[in-house]
Enzyme design. Structure first.
Site, PDB file in Angstrom:
ATOM      1  N   ASP A  18     -13.033 104.664  64.283  1.00 46.49           N
ATOM      2  CA  ASP A  18     -14.146 104.644  64.549  1.00 46.49           C
ATOM      3  C   ASP A  18     -14.898 103.141  63.746  1.00 46.49           C
ATOM      4  OD1 ASP A  18     -16.024 106.465  65.918  1.00 46.49           O
ATOM      5  OD2 ASP A  18     -15.468 107.734  64.574  1.00 46.49           O
ATOM      6  N   LYS A  48     -13.019 112.829  74.887  1.00 50.93           N
ATOM      7  CA  LYS A  48     -12.001 112.020  74.165  1.00 50.93           C
ATOM      8  C   LYS A  48     -10.912 112.705  74.157  1.00 50.93           C
ATOM      9  CE  LYS A  48     -15.737 110.292  71.129  1.00 50.93           C
ATOM     10  NZ  LYS A  48     -16.526 110.394  69.639  1.00 50.93           N
ATOM     11  N   GLN A  77     -16.209 113.552  64.395  1.00 46.75           N
ATOM     12  CA  GLN A  77     -17.342 113.524  65.165  1.00 46.75           C
ATOM     13  C   GLN A  77     -18.725 113.572  64.245  1.00 46.75           C
ATOM     14  OE1 GLN A  77     -17.278 112.579  68.382  1.00 46.75           O
ATOM     15  NE2 GLN A  77     -19.542 112.667  68.753  1.00 46.75           N
TER      16      GLN A  77
HETATM   17  N1  GUN Z   1     -21.473 110.373  67.499  1.00 52.47           N
HETATM   18  C1  GUN Z   1     -22.060 109.433  68.295  1.00 52.47           C
HETATM   19  N2  GUN Z   1     -21.420 108.255  68.405  1.00 52.47           N
HETATM   20  C2  GUN Z   1     -20.405 108.375  67.623  1.00 52.47           C
HETATM   21  C3  GUN Z   1     -19.170 107.469  67.510  1.00 52.47           C
HETATM   22  O1  GUN Z   1     -18.882 106.297  67.849  1.00 52.47           O
HETATM   23  N3  GUN Z   1     -18.162 107.966  66.439  1.00 52.47           N
HETATM   24  C4  GUN Z   1     -18.331 109.348  66.070  1.00 52.47           C
HETATM   25  N4  GUN Z   1     -17.430 109.765  65.151  1.00 52.47           N
HETATM   26  N5  GUN Z   1     -19.146 110.121  66.161  1.00 52.47           N
HETATM   27  C5  GUN Z   1     -20.235 109.706  67.221  1.00 52.47           C
END
Ligand code: GUN
Length: 298
Positions: free
Chosen positions: A128, A61, A105
């Site tokens: 998100d 990311k 996350q």
């Molecule tokens: N962990 C797995 N997929 C995601 C996601 O789309 N966003 C976040 N914040 N954590 C994740």
């Protein structure tokens, strides 16, 4: 020419990697535009603990943010961080007007209540799309920040089928808050007829087999085979499962790709399908969040 070969030739492997690149280039242009107005879009990523997969996701990311020109801030907190310390970190990022997007996350360590953390993020910075205000907004069909993976899946579907998905029968396999439920809501917003199937559903195979679109998001390696699909199925495979084959690690989806390739209309591979779209849409959401915040500060 034999029929099997003809069928194979009309089948499409949906190239998520190349579509994600197109999205990233769109974002790059939008970032330039914002910078010309004196605004530097900024994404804050918070990672708690030592989950190896999460570390890889966060690194990707941050790297993609750099590629498109979004400033990124990384906060790595130890696994024993208290919930209050994490909430205080979120409060500080909410208050910082130079930060446009906040991502915590998941998964979080077990002693932290995930919902309390997600609810603490300012909904306008919730890239998100997990805050209840955004979940509710999506369910009402309002224009809010929506979860990155399902939003990326809609883009792949529109690139494959054209912009109008109205009236198509879509089946979502799985009912998670991260993918299944928002995917269903986004398909409904596109005027699809939507069915969600899950572990308690009877006749999953028959329900999937009659669908125009099947989105697999259950986290069961290679669960969907030919019995779930037909020659006109458009298949979006959200699964990322690590399995052992002949003693080697292999990444596979929720669909048995080798068993159905050539027997459906179009399918996303794993890897190289949905995965790259998630990060691309995180970047898009960061820009959308920046635009929202600029408008509300005027
Ligand atoms: N962990 C797995 N997929 C995601 C996601 O789309 N966003 C976040 N914040 N954590 C994740």
């Amino acid at each position: 020419m034999n029929i099997a070969l003809q069928t194979h030739q009309t089948m499409q492997i949906i190239d998520g990697k190349s579509t994600a690149q197109t999205v990233l280039d769109e974002v790059k242009a939008e970032v330039l535009d914002l910078k010309q107005q004196g605004i530097e879009p900024c994404l804050a990523v918070v990672l708690v603990g030592n989950d190896p997969a999460s570390h890889v996701y966060v690194r990707n990311k941050v790297e993609k943010a750099g590629y498109v020109g979004i400033r990124s801030l990384e906060f790595r907190l130890s696994a024993d961080t208290s919930q209050n310390t994490l909430l205080a970190q979120i409060d500080a990022l909410n208050a910082d007007t130079t930060v446009h997007g906040i991502l915590v996350q998941l998964p979080l360590p077990k002693h932290i209540d995930e919902n309390s953390v997600l609810e603490r993020i300012n909904p306008k910075k919730d890239v998100d799309g997990f805050h209840s205000e955004n979940v509710g907004g999506l369910s009402q069909g309002r224009d809010v920040l929506t979860p990155c993976t399902p939003t990326g899946c809609i883009r792949l579907l529109k690139d494959t089928l054209g912009p109008d998905l109205s009236g198509l029968n879509a089946v979502v396999v799985g009912r998670s808050n991260i993918v299944g439920k928002p995917m269903a809501a986004l398909l409904l917003k596109e005027n699809c007829t939507v069915t969600i199937v899950h572990s308690k559903t009877r006749n999953i195979q028959a329900i999937c087999k009659q669908a125009d679109i099947v989105v697999a998001a259950v986290g069961c390696p290679q669960m969907l085979d030919g019995a779930y699909l037909n020659e006109n199925s458009i298949v979006i495979d959200v699964g990322i499962n690590r399995i052992q084959v002949d003693g080697k690690n292999k990444l596979v989806g929720d669909v048995d790709f080798d068993a159905v390739v050539g027997k459906v209309k179009a399918i996303t591979p794993v890897p190289g399908g949905v995965g790259p779209m998630t990060i691309a849409y995180l970047m898009k959401n960061t820009i959308a969040a920046a635009h929202q915040q600029i408008q509300s500060s005027r």
